[in-house]
Design an enzyme around this catalytic site. Structure first.
Site, PDB file in Angstrom:
ATOM      1  N   ILE A   1       1.135  -0.522  -0.041  1.00 63.08           N
ATOM      2  CA  ILE A   1      -0.038   0.083  -0.377  1.00 63.08           C
ATOM      3  C   ILE A   1       1.823   0.858   0.556  1.00 63.08           C
ATOM      4  CG2 ILE A   1      -2.170  -1.339   0.704  1.00 63.08           C
ATOM      5  CD1 ILE A   1      -1.324  -0.153   3.584  1.00 63.08           C
ATOM      6  N   GLY A   2       2.522   1.177   0.107  1.00 66.60           N
ATOM      7  CA  GLY A   2       3.109   2.314   0.081  1.00 66.60           C
ATOM      8  C   GLY A   2       4.741   1.659  -0.010  1.00 66.60           C
TER       9      GLY A   2
ATOM     10  N   GLY B   1       8.698   4.028   0.378  1.00 65.76           N
ATOM     11  CA  GLY B   1       9.332   4.214   0.341  1.00 65.76           C
ATOM     12  C   GLY B   1      10.692   4.696   0.232  1.00 65.76           C
ATOM     13  N   SER B   2      11.674   5.410   1.043  1.00 66.15           N
ATOM     14  CA  SER B   2      13.002   4.902   0.383  1.00 66.15           C
ATOM     15  C   SER B   2      13.842   3.974   1.329  1.00 66.15           C
ATOM     16  CB  SER B   2      13.781   6.520   0.511  1.00 66.15           C
ATOM     17  OG  SER B   2      13.304   6.931   1.797  1.00 66.15           O
ATOM     18  N   TYR B   3      13.161   4.243   3.068  1.00 67.94           N
ATOM     19  CA  TYR B   3      13.759   2.642   3.666  1.00 67.94           C
ATOM     20  C   TYR B   3      13.059   1.677   3.682  1.00 67.94           C
ATOM     21  CZ  TYR B   3      16.850   6.323   6.415  1.00 67.94           C
ATOM     22  OH  TYR B   3      17.200   6.681   6.655  1.00 67.94           O
TER      23      TYR B   3
ATOM     24  N   LYS C   1       9.148  -0.869   2.122  1.00 68.02           N
ATOM     25  CA  LYS C   1       7.704  -1.181   1.931  1.00 68.02           C
ATOM     26  C   LYS C   1       6.916  -1.025   2.635  1.00 68.02           C
ATOM     27  CE  LYS C   1       7.920  -4.107  -2.296  1.00 68.02           C
ATOM     28  NZ  LYS C   1       8.950  -5.399  -2.884  1.00 68.02           N
ATOM     29  N   VAL C   2       5.919  -0.113   2.372  1.00 70.01           N
ATOM     30  CA  VAL C   2       4.755  -1.344   3.272  1.00 70.01           C
ATOM     31  C   VAL C   2       3.083  -2.068   3.139  1.00 70.01           C
ATOM     32  CG1 VAL C   2       2.745  -0.040   4.478  1.00 70.01           C
ATOM     33  CG2 VAL C   2       4.595   1.384   3.997  1.00 70.01           C
TER      34      VAL C   2
ATOM     35  N   LYS D   1       5.331  -2.191   7.844  1.00 65.74           N
ATOM     36  CA  LYS D   1       6.158  -1.383   7.328  1.00 65.74           C
ATOM     37  C   LYS D   1       7.619  -2.617   6.982  1.00 65.74           C
ATOM     38  CE  LYS D   1       8.507   3.242   7.192  1.00 65.74           C
ATOM     39  NZ  LYS D   1       8.831   3.705   8.257  1.00 65.74           N
TER      40      LYS D   1
ATOM     41  N   ASP E   1      10.469  16.341  10.136  1.00 66.92           N
ATOM     42  CA  ASP E   1       9.841  15.651   8.449  1.00 66.92           C
ATOM     43  C   ASP E   1       8.369  16.073   8.230  1.00 66.92           C
ATOM     44  OD1 ASP E   1      10.497  15.487   5.854  1.00 66.92           O
ATOM     45  OD2 ASP E   1      10.613  13.436   5.921  1.00 66.92           O
TER      46      ASP E   1
END
Lengths: 554, 333
Positions: A153-154, A156-158, A160-161, A176, A274
């Protein structure tokens, strides 16, 4: 009964009322599930209540496959009724494959061409299980550490979700996933993940995302952070609105929640660093949740002020004292408030207060360009005033938390409506992936098949059925992960000698679990809702049944 | 003009409030008519609720609500309702709380008229606090108080009034539900509005913690445990930095925590640990604190090494424990 209905209607927030009977089976119905003909069993296997009296096994297969496929097919517009229908009866004849969105899995094309091979009609009953099995083998249900995995569902750079469902509580969560290899490549990667974990452990507030669990699986070389489930980020939502901005009321609604969350974090000496719309998630209840503590800093308890040195974050949302680069240290709390100012500016207008083609130009503008109010919209005077205060270049002059909370624009009464996801889902082209439970196909595989097996067992079928799961991934079966890959079982497997009875028993209990899942998900779709509370409510209900009937069988 | 089907709704808000007030005056007189008046009040409260929340299936009419609110202020009905709360019927008590809380939430632009009204009449708030002394209305008053505390002006009034210190007895009353209701009100008061609370605790440090110490030493297990937990939260809140430094400089506080660490109850031990750690992790321990720790160094290390070893799941706790042990071991005289 009434109070219960009211509560549910209230969660739905859309005035859904059942008159009288909530869709909970009576004792009699529940009783009949286990010891009745296959007709009843099959009835259970499909998402919602069925009108047909009985279904053949073939029909079951067909629906089953339809389910798997319907998950990769772009879904029709999210009118609730239709969604419910989609589960209930898959109208094979009417379906066409729409152009594939780019997000489809790579192998989908292959699967499709295999399906279409030999001009085989797409959704006709198949007399061998060949194709269906192929689909299954490619994507066996994945259960790790009691979480059944759904779709991504998402990302990021760090990390996967993915969406997951906890096996025992049936709670819908997001996980995550940090891959060791990926983390190691990022400068400060492992340290940041660690500090994120430490911070998340402390955070417990309605406007900050909650971590339920953090674990590491050595054999996967991955770490997993289980979080509250949220539907979308503020960024995604605002992008679907006209001119990519909220109405002042909604901007106000979210901004208040943002400030409440930041205040809490600051009270715990945490600087988020952030804050931006992409990091602000919205829960199914329409509540803002601050997320992504990857660069957040926990200041020492015994430090009297909020001085930070470490610079991380998103340039567009950083204040002059950071991007100017002249100061070795800065005040952390003021940084979050600046970022919340940029966020508010963006939510109200769809624009950013400072932009630049290249990063140096952006930095220069942040430091020196006087603040201008948005060009595309005339903001209310009070919100302009608040923005001016938050986007004050001198951190000492910038509004403090207390001043923000007493600002007239902030203090006005929040909008009373409930956040409505319909607009968002409609704007997403009716893609209901964020609404429906993406673990559903896996559940269908797990429980549907189990029922068939246990029926076999009942008829005195082969003894292996009970011990071996034909669907379990056989190709990779190191001992540790085999344990993980097993189906969720409600009861410890009874001794083998009682095989037939145990198969029956297991099928029976699973039926009940499955029944409840069905109720959950259909309810969910009916209410166009996906909150953990509904989930929990029905878990409770399910526990009752299990307790009552589970005991009476043995 | 079509007549309304239900008789009640044609009364104007002004009439409703007037009737309500008359009935309340009767009750205050306390003669034999008061039984009748209690029923009257019950009836009129229902009508008021009907206006505020809307009749069945209908949205409330905002103009009527505004009128009603205005009439309520003008006729000073709220203080009368609260003063006579104990005399009303059970349902009426709940209605009063509902109406009161709803009026409190009303906002016109940035103004909250009811908050302004109450600010000018702090005695109403004090009456509510005193409500904890009457078991039959304690919890109702509690819900109204907590609604008040959501507004910082009212919270400030309550904090700075001497009746605030009554809470230290209310949280220990024998009836469990009243005591815990009082505790949650108390907690809201000293945590909800960070700056106001921090300022209050800082200026009234001695008096407040003098009383608080009694809670920590209470005979009542629940009081002890709840207050210990709240203490941990207070000290770890950044707004209370000054309070925290003061608290952890006092050797008596350290001694108390060390005693609580050895309580019979595991939960109290655990909560005490979270306060104890603040003393030990302090990089600039004042002399008296350091002395106590040094004197007990060996015993503390032993004790902590065996402290709640069954909490293997709780990584954070184990990390903190290891850190404390290291800190104590490395202390030099």
């Amino acid at each position: 009964m009434t109070s219960k209905t009211e509560v549910l209607g209230d969660i739905g927030g859309r005035g859904l009322h059942w008159d009288g009977q909530p869709p909970v089976p009576t004792e009699e119905q529940a009783n009949s599930f286990g010891n009745n003909s296959s007709g009843n069993q099959l009835k259970l296997s499909i998402g919602c209540e069925d009108d047909e009296e009985s279904l053949s096994e073939d029909e079951l297969r067909e629906r089953y496959r339809a389910w798997t496929l319907s998950q990769v097919r772009p879904a029709p517009p999210p009118v609730q009724q239709e969604q419910a229908q989609e589960i209930r009866v898959f109208q094979a004849e009417d379906e066409e494959f729409l152009p594939m969105p780019s997000s489809l899995p790579e192998d989908f094309g292959n699967e499709l061409s295999q399906l279409l091979r030999d001009n085989r009609p797409l959704f006709q009953t198949l007399h061998d299980d060949h194709i269906a099995e192929e689909v299954w083998q490619r994507k066996p249900p994945k259960i790790l550490n009691k979480y059944l995995f759904g779709d991504v569902i998402g990302e990021g750079s760090y990390a996967k979700v993915k969406e997951v469902v906890q096996e025992d509580t049936l709670m819908r969560c997001a996980v995550k996933i940090y891959k060791d290899r990926r983390i190691k490549k990022i400068p400060n990667g492992p340290e940041n993940v660690n500090s994120e974990k430490e911070i998340m452990r402390k955070v417990n507030h309605p406007h900050c995302i909650k971590m339920f669990e953090f674990f590491r699986l050595e054999e996967k070389t991955k770490q997993y952070m289980v979080l509250e489930f949220c539907v979308a980020s503020l960024q995604e939502i605002v992008d679907t609105w006209e001119h990519k901005r909220f109405t002042p009321d909604w901007a106000h609604y979210f901004f208040r929640q943002l400030i409440a969350g930041i205040e809490y974090l600051h009270a715990l000496s945490i600087v988020h660093k952030d804050i931006k719309p992409a990091n602000l998630l919205v829960s199914p209840e329409g509540r803002l949740k601050i997320s992504d503590f990857g660069v957040a800093e926990q200041m020492p308890l015994y430090q009297n002020d909020d001085t930070c040195t470490n610079v991380q974050g998103t340039p567009k949302f950083q204040p002059p004292e950071i991007v100017g680069g002249h100061n070795p240290t800065y005040k952390g709390f003021a940084v979050d408030l600046w970022a919340s100012g940029v966020t508010l500016y963006n939510l109200l207008s769809g624009e950013y207060p400072f932009e630049g083609d290249v990063i140096m130009k952006l930095f220069e503008n942040i430091c020196w360009q006087p603040l201008e109010m948005p060009k595309t919209i005339e903001l209310e005077e009070e919100s302009q005033n608040l923005l001016t205060g938050l986007l004050e270049k001198d951190p000492m002059e910038r509004l403090k938390m207390d001043q923000v909370k007493h600002h007239p624009w902030f203090a006005k009464a929040p909008i009373e409506e409930k956040f409505d996801w319909e607009k968002f889902v409609a704007a997403k082209g009716g893609n209901s992936s964020r609404q429906a439970l993406s673990v559903f196909p896996s559940l269908a595989q797990l429980y549907n098949d189990q029922e068939l097996e246990s029926l076999d067992g009942d008829e005195g079928g082969s003894g292996d059925n009970d011990l071996q799961n034909p669907l379990a991934p056989q190709e990779e079966a190191p001992t540790a992960s085999r344990q993980d890959q097993q189906r969720p079982n409600l009861v410890d497997s009874p001794p083998q000698s009682e095989h037939s009875a145990s198969a029956f028993y297991r099928g029976y209990t699973l039926n009940l679990k499955w029944l409840c899942l069905n109720i959950c998900s259909s309810l969910w779709l009916m209410m166009n809702k996906s909150d953990n509370f509904t989930y929990l409510l029905f878990t409770k209900f399910y526990d009752c049944i299990f307790f009552q009937y589970g005991l009476s069988i043995s | 003009m079509p007549l309304p089907i239900f008789g009640k709704s044609h009364k104007s808000p002004a009439d409703v409030v007037k009737n309500l007030k008359e009935a309340l005056v009767q009750i205050e007189k306390g003669d034999k008519k008061s039984d009748k008046a209690i029923e009257e009040v019950n009836k009129w409260l229902q009508t008021v609720k009907g206006i505020i929340y809307g009749q069945e299936g209908q949205e409330p009419n905002s103009e009527q609500v505004a009128q009603l609110a205005q009439e309520t202020y003008n006729a000073n009905v709220l203080p009368m309702l609260i003063k006579n709360l104990a005399k009303l019927e059970f349902e009426s008590k709940k209605d009063v709380a509902q109406i009161f809380n709803n009026l409190l939430r009303r906002q016109i632009g940035t103004r909250s008229p009811t908050v302004e009204y109450l600010c000018a009449r702090p005695e109403i708030l004090i009456t509510l606090v005193k409500g904890y002394e009457m078991p039959e209305i304690a919890v109702t008053c509690g819900s109204m108080l907590r609604e008040c505390i959501r507004h910082d002006h009212l919270a400030k009034v309550l904090l700075h009034h001497e009746s605030f210190y009554h809470f230290f007895t209310y949280v220990e009353v024998s009836s469990f539900d009243i005591a815990s209701d009082a505790f949650s009100t108390f907690k809201d008061l000293i945590t909800k509005h960070k700056t106001i609370c921090a300022e209050f605790l800082d200026t009234n440090y001695d008096k407040f913690f003098g009383e608080y110490q009694k809670l920590l030493n209470s005979e009542n297990y629940v009081t002890r445990r709840q207050s210990l937990k709240l203490l941990g939260e207070l000290l770890l809140d950044r707004h209370n930095f000054n309070v925290m430094t003061r608290y952890i400089s006092n050797p008596d506080n350290l001694k108390l925590m060390m005693n609580l660490l050895r309580e019979k109850s595991k939960s109290i031990q655990f909560e005490a640990f979270h306060v104890f750690k603040v003393f030990v992790a302090n990089p600039n321990k004042p002399r008296p604190i350091a002395d106590i720790l040094l004197r007990n160094r060996e015993r503390l290390v032993d004790f902590l090494s065996n402290f709640h070893n069954d909490r293997t799941e709780d990584e954070q706790f184990n990390d903190e424990k290891a850190y404390l042990i290291k800190q104590i071991q490395e202390m030099r005289a």
